[in-house]
Motif scaffolding. Structure first.
Motif, short mmCIF file in Angstrom:
data_model
loop_
_atom_site.label_atom_id
_atom_site.label_comp_id
_atom_site.label_asym_id
_atom_site.label_seq_id
_atom_site.Cartn_x
_atom_site.Cartn_y
_atom_site.Cartn_z
N GLY A 85 -11.37 -17.25 -19.47
CA GLY A 85 -11.07 -16.75 -18.25
C GLY A 85 -12.31 -17.62 -17.37
O GLY A 85 -13.12 -18.24 -18.22
N SER A 86 -12.08 -17.60 -15.98
CA SER A 86 -12.96 -18.31 -15.15
C SER A 86 -14.47 -18.03 -15.18
O SER A 86 -15.31 -18.93 -14.80
N THR A 135 -4.34 -15.19 -25.12
CA THR A 135 -3.11 -15.90 -24.89
C THR A 135 -3.15 -17.28 -25.64
O THR A 135 -4.02 -17.90 -26.12
N PRO A 136 -1.95 -18.19 -25.56
CA PRO A 136 -1.92 -19.42 -26.20
C PRO A 136 -3.06 -20.21 -25.59
O PRO A 136 -3.30 -21.20 -26.11
N ARG A 137 -3.46 -20.13 -24.26
CA ARG A 137 -4.26 -21.03 -23.63
C ARG A 137 -5.84 -20.65 -23.83
O ARG A 137 -6.83 -21.43 -23.42
N VAL A 149 -6.86 -15.60 -20.40
CA VAL A 149 -7.09 -14.06 -20.46
C VAL A 149 -5.75 -13.26 -20.36
O VAL A 149 -5.15 -12.51 -21.56
N SER A 150 -4.66 -13.60 -19.55
CA SER A 150 -3.42 -12.95 -19.34
C SER A 150 -2.67 -14.15 -18.79
O SER A 150 -3.03 -14.67 -17.88
N ILE A 199 -12.00 -15.27 -7.51
CA ILE A 199 -10.63 -14.94 -7.02
C ILE A 199 -9.73 -14.78 -8.10
O ILE A 199 -9.75 -15.67 -9.01
N ALA A 200 -9.17 -13.70 -8.16
CA ALA A 200 -7.98 -13.79 -9.21
C ALA A 200 -6.55 -13.38 -8.69
O ALA A 200 -6.35 -12.49 -7.71
#
Lengths: 255, 255
Positions: free
Chosen positions: A144-145, A170-172, A199-200, A223-224
DNA sequence: GGAAGCGTTACGTTTAGCGTAACATGCCGG
DNA sequence: CCGGCATGTTACGCTAAACGTAACGCTTCC
């Protein structure tokens, strides 16, 4: 117990330590029973019972008629007092809200705590579909960021913050140390971090650092948003607004 | 220690009790020093130091570079968790906000706690001049509209809740037991309570009870406003809106 | 420049409170 | 219907956790 642990625990009060364990466990598992708590934190039932009784008498926890425990009124009072006493949170709250209103998305303030990132303030917009956020929620630092919290640490501190095994969500998700370190270098140079589905799958999140007077990083604002409504050309705007918010927080803290 | 106290304290943990004292003291006095805390709660400095160290290690309190203490991040996390776990507060918050928006004044939820009224939820409108409110603030039960909390108690419980000496805050404060009891009778029959300047000269406050399934009173909702902008014909409207809010809270609790 | 405050450390004593064991109670399945 | 297993709870003797005393440096303020 080895010497290191002995040194760590010198001149503290064990009972208080355990009592904090109990509180955090009740916070995490509402409506938990005595036996569960005792098992979770590895203590005997009588000991935990005595502590719960003490805390109940003071309103820190509440016992329901069915014998389950929740946090109580005193915990609310403490928490409210705390958010006015912790400068970072007090200053950041209105700024997070303003930012969140502007972009109509969820905003958060995260810090490093105990090798994880910890959400200590947030704002959620009033729209049906939004990213849910929760004060107290912990996330690993590598995904995540908010990995940006790692980016500005002194190299050796950073190295020991990164666990050997990077969990994949996740794959990323970045799962090798080498790639993470390369990414952190890029983030540090850019001054911001964009995460797309690390993350998602469906989430995009953008973070910038909050700087202390000496240039060290004390927190990250982010910001999400759901991926489907975040176009590429939103990102530069988000980054600009985030930097603005971050600067305001730093100034609010007197720097 | 007499037998009564012995009985009270049976099977509790003294260290936890003192540690709660410390937390509440730090909550009340931000940036307090070790010696102050020790003096306030009547304990020795080494004992308090050990506790503060333990709590600091867990993030419950923070020590500034100048050696003063404040509540810390863990307290915020606990408090946030608590407000989602205490049904009354969780349910009441959005209702208090809606009510407060409608009348554009401060709204509060108060309960009886330890012989005093305790504010456990609130809403403040965003206008320049408004009544300030604070979660955790305690007020005596005999003054102001939240005396309604007393009105529905069983007679003997009510009697022992009323102290012998009723402190005077303004010329309008009720300070004799007889007058207070008469007023409570009237309040109970009316189902609401209006206080004009009993606690503070310039304030008007209106309260209605929040009922449990069995008709007992578990809390009071109130609107607090500056006297100069509260006309007599506002009051009936306030009462109607308060009753509506109170009913919603009761329903939200599943009654 | 000393007096009075602060935070902190060390240490020997003691009592707080720990854990074991036993108990009452409720729930489920055989 | 009754034993098994879970729960919460109580009692009590033992031990070490942690308490308070005393003394230590340091700063601050007369």
């Amino acid at each position: 117990m080895n010497d290191e642990e002995k040194e760590e625990k010198r001149s503290t009060v064990q009972a208080v330590d355990v009592c904090i364990d109990v509180l955090l466990d009740v916070a995490k598992n509402p409506d938990c029973r005595l036996a569960d708590i005792a098992r979770n934190i590895g203590e005997t039932k009588p000991r935990i019972l005595r502590m719960l009784r003490t805390m109940e008498r003071r309103g820190l926890v509440r016992k329901s008629s069915s014998g389950t425990y929740r946090l109580g009124n005193t915990a609310i009072v403490l928490g409210t007092a705390a958010s006015t006493q912790v400068d970072l949170v007090r200053i950041a709250n209105p700024i997070l809200e303003e930012l969140g209103q502007k972009v109509n998305e969820t905003t958060q303030l995260r810090i490093i705590d105990n090798g994880e990132s910890l959400c200590i303030a947030k704002f959620e917009p009033t729209r049906d579909l939004r990213v849910h956020s929760m004060i107290g929620r912990r996330r690993p630092l590598h995904a995540g960021s908010y990995k940006i919290l790692l980016a500005y640490l002194p190299p050796q501190v950073q190295a020991q913050m990164i666990p050997d095994k990077l969990e994949r969500f996740t794959p990323r998700t970045i799962t090798t140390r080498a790639r993470l370190e390369a990414e952190l270098k890029r983030v540090r140079e850019a001054g911001h971090c964009v995460s797309r589905g690390e993350v998602s799958d469906q989430l995009v999140s953008v973070s910038v650092p909050v700087l202390a007077f000496d240039g060290s990083v004390i927190a990250a604002v982010n910001i999400a948003a759901p991926a489907f409504r975040t176009q590429d050309n939103d990102i530069p705007r988000y980054i600009a607004l985030l930097k603005d918010a971050s600067r305001k927080i730093s100034e609010g803290l007197g720097w």
